[in-house]
Design a protein around this motif. Sequence first.
Motif, PDB file in Angstrom:
ATOM      1  N   TRP A  89      41.007  35.897  41.448  1.00 47.83           N
ATOM      2  CA  TRP A  89      40.676  36.931  40.467  1.00 47.83           C
ATOM      3  C   TRP A  89      39.440  36.570  39.666  1.00 47.83           C
ATOM      4  O   TRP A  89      38.601  37.425  39.358  1.00 47.83           O
ATOM      5  CB  TRP A  89      41.862  37.188  39.545  1.00 47.83           C
ATOM      6  CG  TRP A  89      42.832  38.141  40.158  1.00 47.83           C
ATOM      7  CD1 TRP A  89      43.995  37.847  40.793  1.00 47.83           C
ATOM      8  CD2 TRP A  89      42.691  39.559  40.240  1.00 47.83           C
ATOM      9  NE1 TRP A  89      44.597  38.978  41.255  1.00 47.83           N
ATOM     10  CE2 TRP A  89      43.818  40.049  40.930  1.00 47.83           C
ATOM     11  CE3 TRP A  89      41.730  40.449  39.811  1.00 47.83           C
ATOM     12  CZ2 TRP A  89      44.001  41.392  41.186  1.00 47.83           C
ATOM     13  CZ3 TRP A  89      41.912  41.799  40.057  1.00 47.83           C
ATOM     14  CH2 TRP A  89      43.029  42.256  40.748  1.00 47.83           C
ATOM     15  N   ALA A  90      39.284  35.296  39.314  1.00 48.68           N
ATOM     16  CA  ALA A  90      38.099  34.870  38.575  1.00 48.68           C
ATOM     17  C   ALA A  90      36.840  35.071  39.408  1.00 48.68           C
ATOM     18  O   ALA A  90      35.798  35.514  38.891  1.00 48.68           O
ATOM     19  CB  ALA A  90      38.233  33.410  38.154  1.00 48.68           C
ATOM     20  N   LEU A  91      36.927  34.776  40.704  1.00 51.59           N
ATOM     21  CA  LEU A  91      35.770  34.991  41.579  1.00 51.59           C
ATOM     22  C   LEU A  91      35.452  36.472  41.718  1.00 51.59           C
ATOM     23  O   LEU A  91      34.277  36.860  41.742  1.00 51.59           O
ATOM     24  CB  LEU A  91      36.025  34.367  42.951  1.00 51.59           C
ATOM     25  CG  LEU A  91      35.960  32.850  43.003  1.00 51.59           C
ATOM     26  CD1 LEU A  91      36.382  32.329  44.367  1.00 51.59           C
ATOM     27  CD2 LEU A  91      34.558  32.367  42.660  1.00 51.59           C
ATOM     28  N   ARG A  92      36.480  37.300  41.804  1.00 60.84           N
ATOM     29  CA  ARG A  92      36.238  38.749  41.878  1.00 60.84           C
ATOM     30  C   ARG A  92      35.548  39.252  40.614  1.00 60.84           C
ATOM     31  O   ARG A  92      34.613  40.043  40.674  1.00 60.84           O
ATOM     32  CB  ARG A  92      37.555  39.498  42.061  1.00 60.84           C
ATOM     33  CG  ARG A  92      38.135  39.382  43.434  1.00 60.84           C
ATOM     34  CD  ARG A  92      39.445  40.141  43.519  1.00 60.84           C
ATOM     35  NE  ARG A  92      40.078  39.941  44.807  1.00 60.84           N
ATOM     36  CZ  ARG A  92      41.313  40.298  45.084  1.00 60.84           C
ATOM     37  NH1 ARG A  92      42.056  40.878  44.149  1.00 60.84           N
ATOM     38  NH2 ARG A  92      41.824  40.081  46.271  1.00 60.84           N
ATOM     39  N   ILE A  93      36.026  38.788  39.468  1.00 60.97           N
ATOM     40  CA  ILE A  93      35.419  39.207  38.199  1.00 60.97           C
ATOM     41  C   ILE A  93      33.984  38.707  38.120  1.00 60.97           C
ATOM     42  O   ILE A  93      33.081  39.433  37.696  1.00 60.97           O
ATOM     43  CB  ILE A  93      36.264  38.692  37.019  1.00 60.97           C
ATOM     44  CG1 ILE A  93      37.599  39.431  36.987  1.00 60.97           C
ATOM     45  CG2 ILE A  93      35.535  38.851  35.701  1.00 60.97           C
ATOM     46  CD1 ILE A  93      38.607  38.840  36.033  1.00 60.97           C
ATOM     47  N   GLU A  94      33.763  37.466  38.533  1.00 62.01           N
ATOM     48  CA  GLU A  94      32.407  36.904  38.500  1.00 62.01           C
ATOM     49  C   GLU A  94      31.464  37.698  39.394  1.00 62.01           C
ATOM     50  O   GLU A  94      30.336  38.014  39.004  1.00 62.01           O
ATOM     51  CB  GLU A  94      32.441  35.447  38.952  1.00 62.01           C
ATOM     52  CG  GLU A  94      31.065  34.812  39.011  1.00 62.01           C
ATOM     53  CD  GLU A  94      31.039  33.521  39.794  1.00 62.01           C
ATOM     54  OE1 GLU A  94      29.979  32.886  39.819  1.00 62.01           O
ATOM     55  OE2 GLU A  94      32.065  33.171  40.402  1.00 62.01           O
ATOM     56  N   GLN A  95      31.916  38.045  40.600  1.00 59.08           N
ATOM     57  CA  GLN A  95      31.063  38.799  41.513  1.00 59.08           C
ATOM     58  C   GLN A  95      30.794  40.203  40.985  1.00 59.08           C
ATOM     59  O   GLN A  95      29.677  40.716  41.100  1.00 59.08           O
ATOM     60  CB  GLN A  95      31.705  38.856  42.897  1.00 59.08           C
ATOM     61  CG  GLN A  95      31.694  37.519  43.601  1.00 59.08           C
ATOM     62  CD  GLN A  95      32.532  37.507  44.858  1.00 59.08           C
ATOM     63  OE1 GLN A  95      33.245  38.465  45.156  1.00 59.08           O
ATOM     64  NE2 GLN A  95      32.466  36.417  45.605  1.00 59.08           N
ATOM     65  N   GLY A  96      31.810  40.825  40.379  1.00 61.86           N
ATOM     66  CA  GLY A  96      31.599  42.149  39.789  1.00 61.86           C
ATOM     67  C   GLY A  96      30.615  42.100  38.638  1.00 61.86           C
ATOM     68  O   GLY A  96      29.741  42.968  38.505  1.00 61.86           O
ATOM     69  N   ALA A  97      30.728  41.086  37.809  1.00 62.26           N
ATOM     70  CA  ALA A  97      29.795  40.939  36.683  1.00 62.26           C
ATOM     71  C   ALA A  97      28.392  40.659  37.194  1.00 62.26           C
ATOM     72  O   ALA A  97      27.405  41.172  36.638  1.00 62.26           O
ATOM     73  CB  ALA A  97      30.256  39.814  35.765  1.00 62.26           C
ATOM     74  N   ALA A  98      28.268  39.862  38.240  1.00 63.81           N
ATOM     75  CA  ALA A  98      26.945  39.568  38.811  1.00 63.81           C
ATOM     76  C   ALA A  98      26.320  40.828  39.394  1.00 63.81           C
ATOM     77  O   ALA A  98      25.116  41.072  39.214  1.00 63.81           O
ATOM     78  CB  ALA A  98      27.054  38.480  39.875  1.00 63.81           C
ATOM     79  N   ARG A  99      27.125  41.642  40.079  1.00 59.44           N
ATOM     80  CA  ARG A  99      26.586  42.897  40.633  1.00 59.44           C
ATOM     81  C   ARG A  99      26.141  43.840  39.519  1.00 59.44           C
ATOM     82  O   ARG A  99      25.068  44.460  39.601  1.00 59.44           O
ATOM     83  CB  ARG A  99      27.649  43.577  41.503  1.00 59.44           C
ATOM     84  CG  ARG A  99      27.729  43.042  42.901  1.00 59.44           C
ATOM     85  CD  ARG A  99      28.525  43.971  43.816  1.00 59.44           C
ATOM     86  NE  ARG A  99      29.869  44.258  43.289  1.00 59.44           N
ATOM     87  CZ  ARG A  99      30.963  43.583  43.612  1.00 59.44           C
ATOM     88  NH1 ARG A  99      30.879  42.569  44.430  1.00 59.44           N
ATOM     89  NH2 ARG A  99      32.130  43.908  43.104  1.00 59.44           N
TER      90      ARG A  99
END
Length: 98
Positions: free
Chosen positions: A55-65
């Motif tokens: 979940w942390a990686l998903r949030i990080e990738q969404g924030a990066a996008r």
Amino acid sequence: MENPLAPWRDLSIVWLVFWTVLLLAVPGIALFFAQLYLRRFNRWLRLPLLTAQVWALRIEQGAARAAERIANVPIGLHSAGAQFRVTTRGVVDFLRGM
């Protein structure tokens, strides 16, 4: 002639050995069970921590996008302005040279 304090000497050595074993055994047993249960706790906790990491990686990738999309607007405007200036300067220099 035997020393009259010999039995007390022997008793004190036994007493010292008893306390040494006791003082080493109690922390040793506590550390053994601590590491045993820490291993079990670590095994039990592995799946929830893996889920949290996903979940942390998903949030990080969404924030990066989202950050990249937001940053692309001023970058695109600046590059379009620079292209326009260069093109305009080239056309003006070409027309002046005619």
